[in-house]
Design a protein around this motif. Structure first.
Motif, PDB file in Angstrom:
ATOM      1  N   SER A 116       0.841  -1.190   0.000  1.00 40.64           N
ATOM      2  CA  SER A 116       0.000   0.000   0.000  1.00 40.64           C
ATOM      3  C   SER A 116       0.880   1.246   0.000  1.00 40.64           C
ATOM      4  O   SER A 116       2.096   1.158   0.225  1.00 40.64           O
ATOM      5  CB  SER A 116      -0.896   0.001   1.234  1.00 40.64           C
ATOM      6  N   ALA A 117       0.274   2.394  -0.249  1.00 42.03           N
ATOM      7  CA  ALA A 117       1.045   3.640  -0.268  1.00 42.03           C
ATOM      8  C   ALA A 117       1.726   3.880   1.079  1.00 42.03           C
ATOM      9  O   ALA A 117       2.909   4.237   1.138  1.00 42.03           O
ATOM     10  CB  ALA A 117       0.141   4.812  -0.620  1.00 42.03           C
ATOM     11  N   VAL A 118       0.969   3.651   2.167  1.00 40.22           N
ATOM     12  CA  VAL A 118       1.540   3.838   3.505  1.00 40.22           C
ATOM     13  C   VAL A 118       2.669   2.844   3.749  1.00 40.22           C
ATOM     14  O   VAL A 118       3.732   3.189   4.285  1.00 40.22           O
ATOM     15  CB  VAL A 118       0.446   3.694   4.580  1.00 40.22           C
ATOM     16  N   GLY A 119       2.472   1.603   3.332  1.00 39.02           N
ATOM     17  CA  GLY A 119       3.502   0.586   3.522  1.00 39.02           C
ATOM     18  C   GLY A 119       4.759   0.892   2.740  1.00 39.02           C
ATOM     19  O   GLY A 119       5.877   0.698   3.241  1.00 39.02           O
ATOM     20  N   ALA A 120       4.591   1.384   1.510  1.00 37.25           N
ATOM     21  CA  ALA A 120       5.752   1.712   0.681  1.00 37.25           C
ATOM     22  C   ALA A 120       6.533   2.884   1.269  1.00 37.25           C
ATOM     23  O   ALA A 120       7.770   2.886   1.276  1.00 37.25           O
ATOM     24  CB  ALA A 120       5.304   2.027  -0.739  1.00 37.25           C
ATOM     25  N   VAL A 121       5.794   3.887   1.758  1.00 39.73           N
ATOM     26  CA  VAL A 121       6.466   5.041   2.376  1.00 39.73           C
ATOM     27  C   VAL A 121       7.232   4.598   3.621  1.00 39.73           C
ATOM     28  O   VAL A 121       8.388   4.987   3.830  1.00 39.73           O
ATOM     29  CB  VAL A 121       5.438   6.139   2.730  1.00 39.73           C
ATOM     30  N   SER A 122       6.611   3.774   4.442  1.00 40.18           N
ATOM     31  CA  SER A 122       7.266   3.307   5.668  1.00 40.18           C
ATOM     32  C   SER A 122       8.484   2.450   5.358  1.00 40.18           C
ATOM     33  O   SER A 122       9.521   2.570   6.014  1.00 40.18           O
ATOM     34  CB  SER A 122       6.275   2.511   6.523  1.00 40.18           C
ATOM     35  N   ALA A 123       8.369   1.581   4.341  1.00 34.14           N
ATOM     36  CA  ALA A 123       9.481   0.700   3.994  1.00 34.14           C
ATOM     37  C   ALA A 123      10.670   1.489   3.460  1.00 34.14           C
ATOM     38  O   ALA A 123      11.827   1.235   3.831  1.00 34.14           O
ATOM     39  CB  ALA A 123       9.028  -0.336   2.967  1.00 34.14           C
ATOM     40  N   SER A 124      10.414   2.456   2.583  1.00 32.05           N
ATOM     41  CA  SER A 124      11.511   3.270   2.067  1.00 32.05           C
ATOM     42  C   SER A 124      12.056   4.191   3.149  1.00 32.05           C
ATOM     43  O   SER A 124      13.262   4.464   3.205  1.00 32.05           O
ATOM     44  CB  SER A 124      11.053   4.088   0.852  1.00 32.05           C
ATOM     45  N   ALA A 125      11.182   4.646   4.054  1.00 36.15           N
ATOM     46  CA  ALA A 125      11.629   5.499   5.159  1.00 36.15           C
ATOM     47  C   ALA A 125      12.593   4.757   6.072  1.00 36.15           C
ATOM     48  O   ALA A 125      13.527   5.345   6.623  1.00 36.15           O
ATOM     49  CB  ALA A 125      10.442   6.012   5.956  1.00 36.15           C
ATOM     50  N   ALA A 126      12.377   3.442   6.237  1.00 35.68           N
ATOM     51  CA  ALA A 126      13.263   2.656   7.097  1.00 35.68           C
ATOM     52  C   ALA A 126      14.698   2.695   6.575  1.00 35.68           C
ATOM     53  O   ALA A 126      15.652   2.634   7.352  1.00 35.68           O
ATOM     54  CB  ALA A 126      12.771   1.212   7.171  1.00 35.68           C
ATOM     55  N   ILE A 127      14.860   2.801   5.255  1.00 37.22           N
ATOM     56  CA  ILE A 127      16.195   2.897   4.669  1.00 37.22           C
ATOM     57  C   ILE A 127      16.747   4.317   4.806  1.00 37.22           C
ATOM     58  O   ILE A 127      17.937   4.529   5.043  1.00 37.22           O
ATOM     59  CB  ILE A 127      16.148   2.488   3.185  1.00 37.22           C
ATOM     60  N   LEU A 128      15.859   5.295   4.679  1.00 35.39           N
ATOM     61  CA  LEU A 128      16.284   6.693   4.658  1.00 35.39           C
ATOM     62  C   LEU A 128      16.399   7.319   6.040  1.00 35.39           C
ATOM     63  O   LEU A 128      17.007   8.385   6.178  1.00 35.39           O
ATOM     64  CB  LEU A 128      15.271   7.518   3.844  1.00 35.39           C
ATOM     65  N   LEU A 129      15.813   6.674   7.047  1.00 31.22           N
ATOM     66  CA  LEU A 129      15.698   7.278   8.372  1.00 31.22           C
ATOM     67  C   LEU A 129      17.011   7.834   8.905  1.00 31.22           C
ATOM     68  O   LEU A 129      17.052   8.893   9.520  1.00 31.22           O
ATOM     69  CB  LEU A 129      15.153   6.239   9.364  1.00 31.22           C
ATOM     70  N   PHE A 130      18.097   7.130   8.688  1.00 32.94           N
ATOM     71  CA  PHE A 130      19.353   7.478   9.333  1.00 32.94           C
ATOM     72  C   PHE A 130      20.217   8.419   8.489  1.00 32.94           C
ATOM     73  O   PHE A 130      21.354   8.700   8.827  1.00 32.94           O
ATOM     74  CB  PHE A 130      20.105   6.202   9.698  1.00 32.94           C
ATOM     75  N   SER A 131      19.631   8.892   7.374  1.00 32.72           N
ATOM     76  CA  SER A 131      20.353   9.836   6.529  1.00 32.72           C
ATOM     77  C   SER A 131      20.530  11.181   7.211  1.00 32.72           C
ATOM     78  O   SER A 131      21.383  11.969   6.806  1.00 32.72           O
ATOM     79  CB  SER A 131      19.598  10.038   5.205  1.00 32.72           C
ATOM     80  N   TYR A 132      19.703  11.460   8.230  1.00 28.06           N
ATOM     81  CA  TYR A 132      19.743  12.765   8.871  1.00 28.06           C
ATOM     82  C   TYR A 132      20.443  12.751  10.225  1.00 28.06           C
ATOM     83  O   TYR A 132      20.427  13.756  10.930  1.00 28.06           O
ATOM     84  CB  TYR A 132      18.325  13.313   9.032  1.00 28.06           C
ATOM     85  N   LEU A 133      21.044  11.617  10.590  1.00 25.28           N
ATOM     86  CA  LEU A 133      21.814  11.615  11.836  1.00 25.28           C
ATOM     87  C   LEU A 133      22.953  12.621  11.716  1.00 25.28           C
ATOM     88  O   LEU A 133      23.686  12.641  10.733  1.00 25.28           O
ATOM     89  CB  LEU A 133      22.374  10.217  12.115  1.00 25.28           C
ATOM     90  N   GLY A 134      23.104  13.454  12.714  1.00 18.54           N
ATOM     91  CA  GLY A 134      24.132  14.490  12.681  1.00 18.54           C
ATOM     92  C   GLY A 134      23.567  15.890  12.828  1.00 18.54           C
ATOM     93  O   GLY A 134      24.322  16.864  12.893  1.00 18.54           O
ATOM     94  N   VAL A 135      22.230  16.011  12.922  1.00 20.55           N
ATOM     95  CA  VAL A 135      21.635  17.347  13.053  1.00 20.55           C
ATOM     96  C   VAL A 135      22.077  18.037  14.338  1.00 20.55           C
ATOM     97  O   VAL A 135      22.020  19.268  14.440  1.00 20.55           O
ATOM     98  CB  VAL A 135      20.091  17.283  13.012  1.00 20.55           C
ATOM     99  N   GLU A 136      22.552  17.255  15.309  1.00 24.15           N
ATOM    100  CA  GLU A 136      22.950  17.808  16.606  1.00 24.15           C
ATOM    101  C   GLU A 136      24.389  18.307  16.637  1.00 24.15           C
ATOM    102  O   GLU A 136      24.874  18.768  17.680  1.00 24.15           O
ATOM    103  CB  GLU A 136      22.763  16.734  17.686  1.00 24.15           C
TER     104      GLU A 136
END
Length: 470
Positions: free
Chosen positions: A215-235
């Motif tokens: 589903s659209a929600v499932g696809a967003v969540s699945a791709s987000a799981a890969i992308l989630l850690f791209s923003y580590l370092g904001v601190e």
């Protein structure tokens, strides 16, 4: 102009240290090799630490989900910017080296502060080892002989770690110079694709919006799981607040602008690659940015260009993360929560923190190349994705605590609603990061944290005995 001292705050178990960025024990020890960062260097520190080596593989990693992954990127960007705004507000009130550790200790006391510092420290030195190993993969493209045997790769990984460490030991003025140069060099090829690629954009290459049966929600969540850690370092700027000029003003600006800048590069770069490389080719691509450059200009020189950019990107990230790996233990040691040796500074740099971090990361690197136990290193790296989110979660909770408790010295009444909204969004983003780590990583990460409880117990007992002796 430096900011004035922030008021003393009281945590759950006792008073936190008075924050005074003009104090040499906070801002550094001075001298010709120590220099406090201005906004440009702080901005480069944030962007350089967020943009490591992962950007060069991200388009191929999310391509199997289709262009809906860009929606996940947009959602994550909003969460990351909300987190950046929270760090900026917290840094205004606590402009002191240590970032999340300082905020959490001020809100919840010594034990919570120690957990934030300890988990962040684990993240930095394990991540440094991972970055070095990843950098060797790109180095072998430039110097194939490095990949001839295990020991040559191991030595190359150690060199990639120790060179930034030596730059740090040389003094904060050199750290800043390296970070600015590395950020400019890494952004040049990324912006070439992110901006220039849009002129060669072919919508026919985009492929389906949803490439899976989810589903659209499932696809967003699945791709987000890969992308989630791209923003580590904001601190990053918040952790090094004591080395930033006028931190109450510049840390927040650098955090928000750096996160927004990194997000722009991520989004435009991924979109450009989607439009330059056909979907079927992108799904199986090992070097999507190389393929994108080749599609723009022809030839096969894109691989060399991207390999150079990736190596520079990861060395720059190692330079910034090495500094951060020493700053949090330094702040905790000043408050008696880490061994005293971590509190010593030379040339504006916590020497023991840098050395201990690079030695631990080097040991993990050697183990990775010699143990022959597949998957162990990957598991450790995955665990750090959980430990990295612990300080985020606790920091946003600290901000919510300050807002809900109505402490006048911590909250700007005129911005109460905005601050509360941003804090709630950042808290939700942090929870999403934890969930995205996976069950195994959370389980093992909690074990890492509990191991630190023993360290805290020993340090607390020693400090109590010292106080009684006085």
């Amino acid at each position: 102009m430096t900011s004035t001292a922030a008021p003393t705050t009281t945590g759950a178990t006792g008073p936190a240290a008075v924050t005074d960025p003009t104090d040499p024990t906070v801002a550094g020890d001075g001298g010709p090799h120590a220099r406090r960062f201005g906004l440009p260097v702080a901005l480069c520190l944030v962007m350089g630490n967020i943009i490591g080596g992962g950007i060069f593989l991200l388009p191929a990693s999310v391509a199997p989900f289709g262009t809906i992954s860009l929606v996940a990127f947009a959602v994550l960007t909003l969460g990351a910017i909300a987190l950046a705004l929270v760090f900026g507000r917290l840094a205004e009130r606590h402009p002191r080296t240590g970032g999340p550790y300082v905020y959490v200790r001020a809100a919840f006391g010594d034990f919570a502060g120690f957990l934030a510092a300890y988990s962040y420290w684990i993240t930095t030195w394990v991540s440094n080892a991972a970055l070095a190993v990843a950098a060797v993969g790109y180095l072998t493209v430039l110097i194939p002989e490095i990949g001839d045997n295990t020991w040559s790769m191991c030595l190359a990984a150690l060199a990639v770690q120790w060179l930034p460490a030596l730059a740090n030991l040389a003094g904060t003025r050199y750290v800043g110079a390296v970070q600015v140069v590395a950020t400019i060099l890494k952004l040049a090829p990324l912006l070439l694709v992110a901006v220039g690629g849009l002129f060669f954009f072919d919508p026919a290459n985009l492929g389906p919006f949803r490439a899976t049966d989810q589903s659209a929600v499932g696809a967003v969540s699945a791709s987000a799981a890969i992308l989630l850690f791209s923003y580590l370092g904001v601190e990053s700027a918040a952790v090094s607040a004591g080395e930033v000029r006028d931190p109450a003003r510049n840390v927040g600006r650098a955090t928000v602008l750096g996160t927004a800048g990194a997000a722009t590069v991520y989004l435009l770069g991924t979109l450009a690659v989607f439009g330059l490389v056909s979907h079927d080719a992108l799904v199986s691509s090992q070097a999507p940015f190389s393929d994108a450059v080749n599609a723009m200009f022809g030839g096969t020189w894109g691989g060399t260009l991207v390999a150079c950019a990736a190596v520079v990107s990861m060395v720059g990230a190692l330079n910034g993360w090495t500094l951060l790996s020493a700053q949090t233990p330094y702040a905790a040691a000043k408050d008696g929560l880490f061994p005293k040796v971590f509190a010593a500074k030379r040339r504006g740099v916590p020497v023991a923190g840098v050395l201990v971090t690079v030695v631990l990361a080097s040991g993990l690197t050697v183990y990775n190349y010699t143990a022959g136990s597949e998957g162990v290193f990957e598991v450790l790296v995955l665990v750090t994705t959980f430990t990295a989110t612990v300080p985020y979660l606790l920091s946003t909770a600290a901000q919510l605590y300050f807002l809900a408790s109505g402490r006048a010295e911590e909250v700007s009444r005129g911005r109460l609603v905005r601050d509360a909204t941003m804090a709630c969004l950042a808290f939700g983003f942090s929870m999403w990061l934890v969930a995205g780590s996976g069950h195994a990583a959370v389980y093992q990460g909690v074990l890492f944290l509990f191991a630190g409880v023993l360290v805290h117990a020993l340090m607390a007992a020693r400090r109590r005995a010292f106080d009684h002796a006085r």
